[in-house]
Design a protein around this motif. Sequence first.
Motif, PDB file in Angstrom:
ATOM      1  N   PRO A 268       0.843  -1.206   0.000  1.00  0.00           N
ATOM      2  CA  PRO A 268       0.000   0.000   0.000  1.00  0.00           C
ATOM      3  C   PRO A 268       0.874   1.249   0.000  1.00  0.00           C
ATOM      4  O   PRO A 268       1.898   1.282   0.669  1.00  0.00           O
TER       5      PRO A 268
ATOM      6  N   GLY B 172       0.895   7.017  -2.303  1.00  0.00           N
ATOM      7  CA  GLY B 172       1.016   7.192  -0.863  1.00  0.00           C
ATOM      8  C   GLY B 172       2.460   7.452  -0.468  1.00  0.00           C
ATOM      9  O   GLY B 172       3.312   6.573  -0.587  1.00  0.00           O
TER      10      GLY B 172
ATOM     11  N   SER C 201       1.491   4.765   4.420  1.00  0.00           N
ATOM     12  CA  SER C 201       1.783   3.971   3.229  1.00  0.00           C
ATOM     13  C   SER C 201       3.088   3.221   3.422  1.00  0.00           C
ATOM     14  O   SER C 201       3.948   3.625   4.220  1.00  0.00           O
TER      15      SER C 201
END
Length: 344
Positions: free
Chosen positions: A226, A230, A235
């Motif tokens: 993730p 980000g 993140s």
Amino acid sequence: MSHLHRRAGRPARGLSALLVTAALALAASPAALADSGSARQFIRSAVVNADHTVTLPLLRGTSGGQTVWYVVLDASTSNAADRYGGNHANKLANARATSAAQKVAVRNGVIDFPATVDFRPDRHVAPGPTGFPPAAADPGAVGDPGYSPLIELPDGTVLNAPHIANVTGNADKAIAIDTAAGTVRYQLTDGFARGERVSYVSTDASDSAVAALENSTYAPELRRAPFPGGDGTDSARATLVAFVNGQTGAANLQRQGLNSALLDGLDPLNVLAWKPNQGRYSPLWDVHPAQWRDAAVASGVNVAQTSVDAVEDLVEHGTITGPGGAPFAPADFVVDCPIVVSLG
């Protein structure tokens, strides 16, 4: 990049549509690069060599009943970073419980990995008519299904532990391996971070063509980290800018970009947003392809960039876009490139 070969009839594969359709232009404009700060080594267990390589501790693990050899470069906790002599990258904890991190077992102190790497493929890279996009790009190492350089230990700690060698062979950038001494000598790659020159190790990429260009392992599971765009502490990624049409020429102080890497056989001099002593650092770089506008090339303002902040200012002024004039944005592929040293 060196040792470039072409596999006849095989086009580049895996690059995003933005990169493949990039409109490339070259221009020359001499200017001096500005450096600041002082040299600092971040991976404490590393020994930086004069031949643009780094010697790292090599650790033994297992996968499928076979021996694998790996290195630990970053850790999500300070305790683990101290234990392995690597970078502390707290943001790696955000990859926990995702397929971007293999869940490993530890048996008698030895890490057992669910998946490893096939080091048997031959790497083939050939420049296109203007360098980038490449005419061919096939990686020299491919992760087995489920492989990622990120691993999650039983206690939840996430390590960046790329595989360097196993029964199939070894990473192309591993210049020398001494399993008895527990060391590997690995090629360094130059770039910039926060206005300073840095050297890092490029070990894995989530896109096959990017892995070929980087001469690293193709590890598609890294794309699950993730999240695209980000760059904050929520993140697992951090921002990296890769120019597709920077200046070229091995002796040109302003050369930079993927086209230079292909045509000049040298490092692309990517621009990284953070260094390991900063809380938003991560070795997982969220690649933002950048293209100079034709007017910038024609006027000679397309000089080498050394900070993401400066690039973003140029984006705001319309001087830099994404490939083909698209908005400047992440391409949603990840490169695993832990910073070893800042050269100031």
